[in-house]
Scaffold this active site. Structure first.
Site, PDB file in Angstrom:
ATOM      1  N   SER A 131       0.830  -1.195   0.000  1.00  0.00           N
ATOM      2  CA  SER A 131       0.000   0.000   0.000  1.00  0.00           C
ATOM      3  C   SER A 131       0.873   1.257   0.000  1.00  0.00           C
ATOM      4  CB  SER A 131      -0.957  -0.036   1.192  1.00  0.00           C
ATOM      5  OG  SER A 131      -2.110   0.721   0.926  1.00  0.00           O
ATOM      6  N   LYS A 183     -20.720  17.810   9.651  1.00  0.00           N
ATOM      7  CA  LYS A 183     -19.655  18.015  10.630  1.00  0.00           C
ATOM      8  C   LYS A 183     -19.346  16.746  11.421  1.00  0.00           C
ATOM      9  CE  LYS A 183     -16.529  20.212  12.834  1.00  0.00           C
ATOM     10  NZ  LYS A 183     -15.259  20.422  12.147  1.00  0.00           N
TER      11      LYS A 183
END
Length: 315
Positions: A131, A183
């Site tokens: 990765s 949020k």
């Protein structure tokens, strides 16, 4: 004076000295590694850059960096080696990946070296280079892996979790007062909304495309060849060579020989380890290890911080 107070005083003094040394000296390249049979630090022509552990942009402690996975420290080592006029970089990577931005930052610095200088870059894979670890390696001119190395895992992930069924069972209610609709995105106390899934998938897809573009730019492989291999699957080093994710098989010594060949270094290459810890870093390693021994939950607390960083190039 009680023994525990004396011990506490000694610890405080050591902390102050370590912080002062780190502030004055910064992270500087250390003595030449034993990989090289000859030469001196000042005449080294190969820079060893070690990348171990989860790559991140976290700050150093007052003792310096306690590992070789801090992107800021790695970039600083790369710049110092370039300034010293080395002919080749030997990247030794043993990393499962890391955060997206930190991996990308190291890759970009290596590509800048590759594009602006004749310095040759060779990556050597250890146990794992997956990765984000592979992201960094793709900036090298040549990649060497052990046949049993675990590599690949090309992809991006954002973890989600929903604890509300469990909390409902034990009678716990949660709530938010927020300034905007999104949020509290990735809140673990409810399901994702359709809008949130769209936003997060867009972030993952964009970062994934950046990952693919970086590999295509650094490796001799087309996007069409890469995409079938970039679905998150892992490969052994031998398998990765067959699909052209790595160039050759071997260990770090083989990678050093290849770096010397590419850089046209005559005679034995002289290697300087730009990642070797200084005394303040060694203190950091000592105290980190001590904390793990006396506080078994210390490592778990350290790893828990990564759950706060949603976008990752590791799994």
């Amino acid at each position: 004076m009680r023994l525990d107070r004396i011990f506490a005083l000694v610890i405080i003094v050591i902390c102050l000295l370590a912080a002062l040394g780190n502030w004055l000296g910064g992270r500087t390249p250390r003595a030449e590694t034993a990989m090289s049979p000859g030469g001196t630090g000042s005449t080294a022509n190969v820079a060893l850059i070690e990348i171990y552990g989860t790559i991140s942009d976290r700050p150093t402690t007052p003792f310096g960096s306690v590992d070789n996975s801090n992107s800021n420290a790695i970039i600083k080592s790369i710049r110092q080696a370039r300034k010293d006029g080395v002919k080749a970089f030997l990247l030794h990577i043993n990393s499962p990946g890391g955060t997206a931005a930190a991996s990308q930052a190291i890759y970009n610095e290596l590509m800048r070296v590759r594009q602006e200088t004749p310095i040759q870059i060779v990556a050597s894979f250890g146990d794992v280079a997956a990765s984000g670890g592979y992201y960094v390696a793709s900036a090298a001119h040549h990649i060497v892996a052990n046949p049993a190395t675990t590599t690949g895992s090309i992809g991006v992930i954002i973890r989600t979790q929903n604890l509300s069924p469990l909390l409902n069972k034990i009678g716990v209610e949660t709530g938010n007062i927020k300034s905007g609709q999104y949020k509290d995105i990735l809140s673990p106390f409810r399901d994702l909304s359709t809008g949130e899934q769209t936003i997060l998938q867009g972030i993952v897809s964009e970062s994934y495309q950046q990952f693919l573009n970086a590999i295509v730019a650094g490796r001799n492989i087309s996007l069409e060849q890469l995409k079938p291999l970039a679905d998150g699957r892992i490969f052994t080093g031998a398998q990765a060579q067959q699909v052209k994710l790595v160039d050759s098989l071997g260990n770090t010594h083989d990678a050093l020989i290849k770096a010397a060949q590419l850089a046209k270094i005559s005679g034995e290459p002289s290697v300087r380890n730009y990642s070797s810890p200084g005394w303040q870093d060694s203190l950091g390693i000592f105290f980190s290890t001590s904390l793990e021994q006396f506080l078994p939950s210390y490592r778990e607390l350290q790893m828990a911080r990564w759950q706060k960083i949603p976008l990752a190039l590791w799994e």
